[in-house]
Design a protein around this motif. Sequence first.
Motif: not given
Lengths: 376, 376, 376, 376
Positions: C8-19, C39-44
Amino acid sequence: MTDVVDATPSPVRLKAVAGPGQPEPTPALEQLYRGFERELLVPLWTEIGDLMPLHPRSKAAPHLWRWNKLVELASEAGRIVPVGRGGERRAIALANPALGGKPYATPTLWAAIQYLMPGENAPEHRHTQHAFRFVVEGEVVWTVVNGDAVRMSRGDFLPQGGWNWHAHHNAATEPMAWIDGLDIPFSYYTESQFFEVGREQISADEQCTPDRSRSERLWGHPGLRPLSQPDAPAASPLLAYRWVDTDRALSDQLAMEDEGHADATLATGHAAVRFTNPSNGRDVLPTIRTEMHRLRAGAASRTRREVGSSVCQVFDGTGRVTVGEQQWTVARGDMFVVPSWQPFSAQADAGAALDLFRFSDAPIFEALHAHRTQVD
Amino acid sequence: MTDVVDATPSPVRLKAVAGPGQPEPTPALEQLYRGFERELLVPLWTEIGDLMPLHPRSKAAPHLWRWNKLVELASEAGRIVPVGRGGERRAIALANPALGGKPYATPTLWAAIQYLMPGENAPEHRHTQHAFRFVVEGEVVWTVVNGDAVRMSRGDFLPQGGWNWHAHHNAATEPMAWIDGLDIPFSYYTESQFFEVGREQISADEQCTPDRSRSERLWGHPGLRPLSQPDAPAASPLLAYRWVDTDRALSDQLAMEDEGHADATLATGHAAVRFTNPSNGRDVLPTIRTEMHRLRAGAASRTRREVGSSVCQVFDGTGRVTVGEQQWTVARGDMFVVPSWQPFSAQADAGAALDLFRFSDAPIFEALHAHRTQVD
Amino acid sequence: MTDVVDATPSPVRLKAVAGPGQPEPTPALEQLYRGFERELLVPLWTEIGDLMPLHPRSKAAPHLWRWNKLVELASEAGRIVPVGRGGERRAIALANPALGGKPYATPTLWAAIQYLMPGENAPEHRHTQHAFRFVVEGEVVWTVVNGDAVRMSRGDFLPQGGWNWHAHHNAATEPMAWIDGLDIPFSYYTESQFFEVGREQISADEQCTPDRSRSERLWGHPGLRPLSQPDAPAASPLLAYRWVDTDRALSDQLAMEDEGHADATLATGHAAVRFTNPSNGRDVLPTIRTEMHRLRAGAASRTRREVGSSVCQVFDGTGRVTVGEQQWTVARGDMFVVPSWQPFSAQADAGAALDLFRFSDAPIFEALHAHRTQVD
Amino acid sequence: MTDVVDATPSPVRLKAVAGPGQPEPTPALEQLYRGFERELLVPLWTEIGDLMPLHPRSKAAPHLWRWNKLVELASEAGRIVPVGRGGERRAIALANPALGGKPYATPTLWAAIQYLMPGENAPEHRHTQHAFRFVVEGEVVWTVVNGDAVRMSRGDFLPQGGWNWHAHHNAATEPMAWIDGLDIPFSYYTESQFFEVGREQISADEQCTPDRSRSERLWGHPGLRPLSQPDAPAASPLLAYRWVDTDRALSDQLAMEDEGHADATLATGHAAVRFTNPSNGRDVLPTIRTEMHRLRAGAASRTRREVGSSVCQVFDGTGRVTVGEQQWTVARGDMFVVPSWQPFSAQADAGAALDLFRFSDAPIFEALHAHRTQVD
């Protein structure tokens, strides 16, 4: 200071005797025993039978003291023995007949009648021994604890955790007697006691007592903890448990039993409450358990053995109690001793309920994981 | 059974004497005292000075036993006193010179040298008294605890919680001596002890010991709890604390101190560990605290008073110890007693570290909120 | 069963932003983030600001509910929504405006008004969620707990430990409203809840209530523990804390303050009690702390921050309360929420004392060593 | 500040639907629901099915993450994402597929792979969240805790109680990966977390690590407590549990089982240890339980359900695990999640033992008396 081992005569005395588990009484053995004596040594094999019995065999004896005798002698002491600094209290202790004349009701517990004449003050002091007062008759004496005056009336129970300043004052026109329970023998034996003398005079306002002590106004509401007070103290912060409450608690249990709730009582016809520290639900004092038992007219308790000893006083009614091989008829004020592991039971006479106040050293054994109970 | 109060002569003896806090010695007072005696009563005012001192005044005396004397007599006992059922153990107890010849090192603690000849067995039994063994010299004796054989070697500490079956077996060709510590006097005084005789013969496979006991394989891994074992037992489930670990723990503390971490040691030059129950982190036995202390060559401990008593044995090194008014030079195996509230300090000789094994009754006082310590 | 990882589609959504603290938003980073999503991973590093703030920043908002609005809607529900199996209770929960419309007063606490029409029964059930009732107005409803009928009247507090059978019955001719507090959100979030449906009909004798419940007759005597009852239960065995007692405890504290005993109150003019389990002195429920506070006319509490959240109801009087940036005037029955770590204070109007009932999740944090309090 | 209740649109959305336990969907009901929405109220009867299920129905899903995928992505992150202040750690968290893309392995637990390039430092900080590291492969990274450098090698377990300063340093020439476990979701949900930034640079001597940390030299000796250390801390003072010890403990259990002592293992062929705080014998962290399990080649664990969730990592071997409806073959490094109350079992392949590291939130439920376990 000295580097030489003491040369006073040895207190050790050993005798070679024949018997099961004993070595042959030869001259060599005699010589060995002399060596042991000289070096302050005692072998296990001569002592084990007494030291390590199959179950507790108390040195103390079951014994009964009659209240009229106690009051008569205390009253005579009231006439001729002043109360003051040095003697500290007009307290007269039960001396178990099997404990060598020492003022010990049991090996661990002190039980005394204390007597105060009208207008008298027992001077302020504090000690690490834990104490309580229980009032079998009388009114209008106050115990002043850390400046908080606590009225004492028939049926009231007043715990007194160690190291609190306290004094007594009799504001009535009559003498008053009550009983004191302490862990004096235990503290003495374990050599853990401290004592300090207080003010010579308690202040006038401490002798003018309101109906309820401050401790009762803070802690005497069921299940309610004052947020102003610090964390759970080891001994109860509630300084008086009033008879009206104790009586009602016992009556409630018996009434529930009548209504068909058998699990409200300890056994059929046998209601009982424990006085507890409201800050933690544990025993009111770290070393002394205190309880009030009520047997319905004609009812009997189960027979019970327990590690550790207890002292009971008849608060009301008449009945028969059995302790080991002893049996006595008892009436108001009578006090008796239950030595460790001796079977104990009580029975109320047919005509009236029997109210028994009981204190014991059970918290010591529970704290050390050494408690055992056997209910027949 | 009888309803009559016993008529044997009263053991109470009271004497009216003049003195501060004492009533005038009049005929009326004498008569009162006779009444007290007859009724088995003792007033507080004649006893308070001894019973309720300002601080603990131990009945016990500081005393030192020399190891060579202990071993010499134990060895002679090995020659002429058999070990077997009835006597149970060839254990020879230190009798404090101020405790009336009783086999008590202190009012609460038993300390004995136990001696086992090659091939001998000490029969199986169990008792509620808590015990330990500590081995100052020797090898190849085993204590079999509930069928688990535990090897004993120099420096090893073996706790033995109450009510576990145990026996000893000497599998070597030499006799072996070790010390036993128990709470026998405390159990005796509080009348809380039970004892049971075990099998006449331990099985052959219990005498054939692996290097590590099952208890060590289950519980001897730092911080690791076996999931197969039930919840935290009151006494340690770990039956041997090996010298290699104890020694390393002490060395590590001193090494860290050398590296600038002053808080690794108890005081400068003074490393110390407590033997604890790995299931709860508390004392290894509910009534006995056990510790190993190491003073660097030339270092001294601080002077310390403590409620409760202790017994020490020099494990290694030489030095001087001070207990109250006494001072001794000490060497390997020497044992001495520190009574309640007596100041105690130790100092290692300039040439070598001093290792001291120490056991005390402190857990009793901590459990009852009666502990006090004063460090000068 | 299957060995294939779900597609099933991953619920994780990540967006590279400056900061600050963020990696350069490059194509390589975008590709890495797509890999994380797959892979269902989220960086700290993208989450830490929200997840690990410098101090608690509650998602919940301070909010006030007016009692008249609550009663009005509950009463309308009484008219049109029946009570029965399935819905189980006519309970209407406060939904914190910042918690997404969920029936949570705070992240951990449920607070509801419950409404029962004359003659109605709320069906029997039990659940592991801990609960209590508090009655701001009304009479003659009973909660039946394990067959013990407990009367509910204004000011009464009724705890209800998890996994006890209970039902409600309105024996009056008027509808009645009270508040329920539970740890439903906490149990839901931690996924630890069990629920069981009980009898369809409680028996007639359970609907015929004596003045005091059996629980009160067993446990409602200050400091007295019934010996018939087993060891300290985790939730209070006392099922009603009556207003007469609570009121008196608060009055006593203020009276003692008047008499010069400043330490009787929490702060000047501020009396407070905690409802506790009489078997152990701890909070009445393992997860919920409950207290009654009284501010004298014109008095103000100190400002306090605490880890964890609470809900208050005005029991009597009028005043002003401040929670974080919010301030409200309050009157009888009004309820409000104090989110974690938000400063809270209350002030009674000049004319009358302010009585505040408060419940919180503090026992959770104390049990886990995570409690912090800051009093300004 | 304002006295006006907020006027933003209500987040509450209610819909009258027909169904068992639901009121008739009438216009009056619709109007009532609009009133609820306006006043921020939610009735129990529309929510109870989800909120109060018969037993826990976890929102989380069983899920497996393959180690090679984790390492591959972490390694890519090592190449392009710097480690430094702000992002704090190169930690990449497992996001349970059923928890909306949040970085939560389970509702209460955080599990991440952390990756450090040669020579890199992860900056010093501290937080109240409890943490641990577990090393499935690699060598020569150090975690510096309050200035005490702790070496990390394959199989080592490093607990990190809340509010201790810590940083990481990779002193090797190779990158290194390990897993981090924390209670971040629980702290976040209960809103109890604090965070503080530390020094920018740890000192040179903190980067030059001895073989054993100071914590191990103080606390790493079985059953020995350093007297220099204060009373039992809530989180373990021992900062490393070395693989050599863990491995030996597991081997010992299986060896004892082979010798006929079936009670040495948790079940046949199933050895297991819990990492505990040596100062109190409890879980190593107040909110997280950690264990190592070993199944003999071919052996299977019993099937077990538990309140609360856990995360496992295969440390060694291969086998099959079953979680609820899912079943996977697993190999070294693979991680999977066991949601609350889902049945879980594991089986080692015929060829080799299976070593499983497991962490869970069980201490939370035990502290709150909400734990339940069911073993089939």
